[in-house]
Motif scaffolding. Structure first.
Motif: not given
Lengths: 197, 188
Positions: B90-117
């Motif tokens: 942990x070089x972030x400068x923010x203390x993170x402990x067991x049980x903490x919840x962090x946010x992770x960006x995953x390179x996946x996303x979903x979009x609606x196809x508009x008129x196309x179903x």
């Protein structure tokens, strides 16, 4: 009625031939099925002002023009204003949020309700190429930065990644070889295979 | 009588079409985003670009898509809430402990196809979104725009499934990094 019945095998044979032919032209491990299409194509290239702001004008120009002249069926020219159809548009940002990448290409169609993102295999009107300046600037050389640009424009014109063992290609993404930062013989062969000579 | 029959046929066709559209509209197809992930020649390079190395389990995820005025995606990824069970670096400068919840960006996303179903899930080549209740080893760095969001370093080079039922690695290099990380930090 009799004539129609006797024509059925012929019609069936024609259908099979057309479908097989279409499939044979379309599918490849190295390029996308349709994209801008497989017929003769003229693409319009446009750079957002961010490309110059971040100092990547020559990389973008070199990377895009590297794909010109390989096939007589694939020609380009640069536009000064943002084109719509048959366009490859380029941007640079300080970062691409949420992703640890040098660059990314996505594809879009323009319809009744504006732009919709599509699968790289589908028909597209635009390829949008975006670069991450923070990651690019950490690359060890200008040659490697050029690799990134040429690589992404290769996607824009329809090529997939090529990580085949022992093959020199600017479309590799498992490693970046600075001396391969222009289309290699195999990349040119794939362009000709897709678009024709 | 004829008019009634015609109307019944038209109505039936409309109902049939609408039902068909709704069924098709509920489907999600997967498509690739063509990217050039940052790659690392060795573990030392991978670690030097990271600020946090943790193990844990994803507990929920949220699709994050922001568009510009013309409809193009400016930001597109999944924000996954990740419950940490061990912190190895942990070089972030923010203390993170067991049980903490962090946010992770995953390179996946979903979009609606508009008129196309239907909808389309766009994902970076070979990347698989984290599955709930499976345990992962993550090599992370802060996102430059959202400092409280963690980005997976090198995409596939920074995420490893530790679940014994699936030891999937994307290629020889990621397999090597996984083994080296497990060996170096004695990860169970």
């Amino acid at each position: 009625m009799k004539t129609l019945k006797s024509m059925k095998p012929v019609i069936l044979a024609i259908c099979i031939t057309v479908v097989s032919g279409t499939t044979a032209l379309a599918s490849s491990d190295h390029y996308h099925k349709i994209g801008f299409g497989n017929e003769p194509l003229h693409l319009y290239f446009w750079k957002d002002s961010s490309v110059a702001s971040y100092g990547y004008t020559s990389y973008a120009n070199t990377g895009f023009n590297a794909w010109d002249g390989i096939s007589d069926a694939l020609t380009f020219h640069e536009e000064s204003s943002e084109p719509t159809y048959g366009s490859v548009v380029t941007y640079v940002g300080n970062t691409i949020p949420g992703k640890d990448v040098y660059g990314t290409v996505d594809h879009w169609v323009y319809g009744l309700f504006g732009w919709t993102q599509v699968n790289p295999d589908d028909r597209r009107h635009r390829s949008r190429v975006r670069f991450d300046h923070t990651n690019l600037s950490s690359l060890g050389s200008n040659a490697l930065r050029q690799y990134a640009f040429t690589h992404e424009f290769g996607h824009a014109v329809g090529l997939k990644h090529n990580n085949d063992s022992g093959v020199a290609s600017v479309m590799r993404d498992d490693s970046m070889v600075a001396s391969n930062n222009m289309p290699q013989p195999i990349d040119k062969a794939h362009i000709i295979e897709k678009y024709g000579d | 009588m004829k008019l009634k029959k015609t109307m019944a046929l038209v109505l039936g066709a409309l109902v049939f079409s609408a039902t068909g559209y709704l069924i098709l509209d509920s489907k999600t197809t997967v498509a690739e985003i063509e990217t050039m992930p940052v790659t690392h020649n060795n573990l030392s390079e991978l670690e030097s670009r990271s600020q946090l190395i943790v193990t844990g389990i994803p507990i929920s995820s949220k699709n994050h898509v922001i568009r510009d005025e013309k409809g193009f995606t400016e930001e597109a990824f999944t924000i996954t809430s990740f419950k940490v069970d061990n912190v190895y670096a942990n070089k972030s400068g923010v203390k993170i402990n067991e049980g903490d919840i962090i946010k992770v960006a995953e390179p996946v996303y979903t979009v609606d196809n508009g008129l196309k179903p239907g909808r389309t899930q766009f994902v970076i080549e070979d990347y698989e979104a984290m599955q709930k209740s499976e345990r992962y080893l993550l090599v992370l760095r802060p996102d430059l725009k959202y400092p409280d969001l963690n980005v997976i370093v090198g995409v596939n080079e920074g995420k490893y499934n530790l679940d014994t039922s699936e030891k999937r690695v994307v290629n020889e290099k990621t397999g090597k990094f996984k083994d080296e990380l497990i060996g170096k930090y004695n990860i169970k």
